[in-house]
Design an enzyme around this catalytic site. Structure first.
Site, short mmCIF file in Angstrom:
data_model
loop_
_atom_site.label_atom_id
_atom_site.label_comp_id
_atom_site.label_asym_id
_atom_site.label_seq_id
_atom_site.Cartn_x
_atom_site.Cartn_y
_atom_site.Cartn_z
N HIS A 31 0.86 -1.18 0.00
CA HIS A 31 0.00 0.00 0.00
C HIS A 31 0.89 1.23 0.00
O HIS A 31 1.87 1.30 0.74
CB HIS A 31 -0.91 -0.01 1.22
CG HIS A 31 -1.92 1.09 1.21
ND1 HIS A 31 -2.84 1.23 0.20
CD2 HIS A 31 -2.15 2.12 2.06
CE1 HIS A 31 -3.61 2.28 0.44
NE2 HIS A 31 -3.20 2.84 1.56
N HIS A 43 -3.06 9.10 1.37
CA HIS A 43 -3.08 7.93 0.50
C HIS A 43 -4.47 7.69 -0.03
O HIS A 43 -5.44 8.35 0.37
CB HIS A 43 -2.53 6.69 1.23
CG HIS A 43 -3.10 6.44 2.59
ND1 HIS A 43 -3.82 5.31 2.92
CD2 HIS A 43 -3.08 7.18 3.74
CE1 HIS A 43 -4.19 5.35 4.19
NE2 HIS A 43 -3.76 6.48 4.71
N CYS A 155 -3.60 2.91 -5.40
CA CYS A 155 -2.84 3.73 -4.45
C CYS A 155 -1.45 4.07 -4.97
O CYS A 155 -0.94 5.17 -4.73
CB CYS A 155 -2.75 3.03 -3.10
SG CYS A 155 -1.92 1.41 -3.14
#
Length: 267
Positions: A31, A43, A155
């Site tokens: 991530h 994010h 992401c």
């Protein structure tokens, strides 16, 4: 520049404007986000606790670092800031979610890029100055980054755009994500039927497959591909705001793989 063997860094080594990431699900995927200083990260996530939206069984066990937990009390530092989905801001602890901290590297050499056999850790593209990166991240925090899509707009795509301002303009291409590019390259290398005609030995097949994998990763990198344009964040958001959401059959932008459009590039 971080090392070839590992991009892992200590917290004191991270500066505002850095692209950071943390591995999830036993290093199955990572991530990504933009560190903006004071132990805070911006994010992009699909929904509370979820990182992907494939519409398959994978959605049941692959999760993001979204700190909006369904169980337990919210984080005292960032719980009041959390949105359920989209571009969110959280503290570094919630972003890491118990994982280690890694630094995504920019402006690496082709040799260094290929030495990092797994995608999603570095790019040949150069980063813009930190103040520009933070401006993009904060602007998108307030205005959104379009619809989340694992294959078109995830992401890592968000973090790379914040760092470079580059968007892919080819309608049928994957996004800027190195993770997805490496998976695509691996699949292409293994599945390509011409491989069996290039060599008859197991060692030769391994060399040819590895070579095809490296070439596939290299040509997919945002720093070398030619189907990218630099788009100011204000113009990108303005374009989204003016665009009326079309019916699925009328989608002229980037198909997000989930019945909607990913970011359509402004003309």
């Amino acid at each position: 520049m971080v090392g070839v063997l590992s991009n892992r860094v200590d917290r004191v080594a991270v500066a505002a404007g850095d692209h950071i990431y943390s591995w999830r699900a036993a290093y199955l995927y990572a991530h990504h986000g933009i560190y903006i200083g004071e132990a805070m990260v911006i994010h992009f996530t699909r929904a509370t606790g979820h990182e992907i939206g494939t519409g398959t069984f994978l959605d049941r066990f692959l999760f993001s670092s979204s700190p909006a937990k369904e169980e337990g009390s919210p984080c005292q530092k960032c719980g009041h800031l959390i949105k359920h989905e989209g571009v969110i801001m959280s503290c570094l602890d919630c972003f890491l979610d118990g994982g280690n901290l890694y630094l995504f590297d920019y402006a690496v050499s082709p040799a260094f890029f290929l030495a990092k056999a797994r995608g999603g850790t570095c790019t040949i593209a150069a980063s813009d100055p930190a103040d520009v990166v933070i401006h993009r991240a904060k602007y998108l925090l307030n205005n959104g980054f379009g619809m989340y899509s694992l294959f078109k707009n995830n992401c890592e795509d968000f973090a790379i755009y914040c760092k470079t301002g580059l968007l892919v303009e080819t309608a049928f291409s994957v996004g800027r994500s190195g993770q997805l590019a490496s998976l695509t390259a691996a699949f292409s290398a293994v599945a390509s039927s011409p491989l069996r005609f290039l060599t008859t030995s197991a060692g030769g097949l391994a060399i040819v497959t590895s070579g095809m994998y490296c070439v596939g990763r290299y040509v997919s990198d945002i720093g070398v591909r030619r189907d990218v344009i630099k788009v100011p964040v204000e113009r990108l958001v303005e374009h989204w705001a003016q665009d009326v959401s079309p019916a699925p059959q009328e989608c002229h932008g980037h198909d997000d793989g989930g019945g909607g459009c990913g970011p359509e590039l402004p003309s």
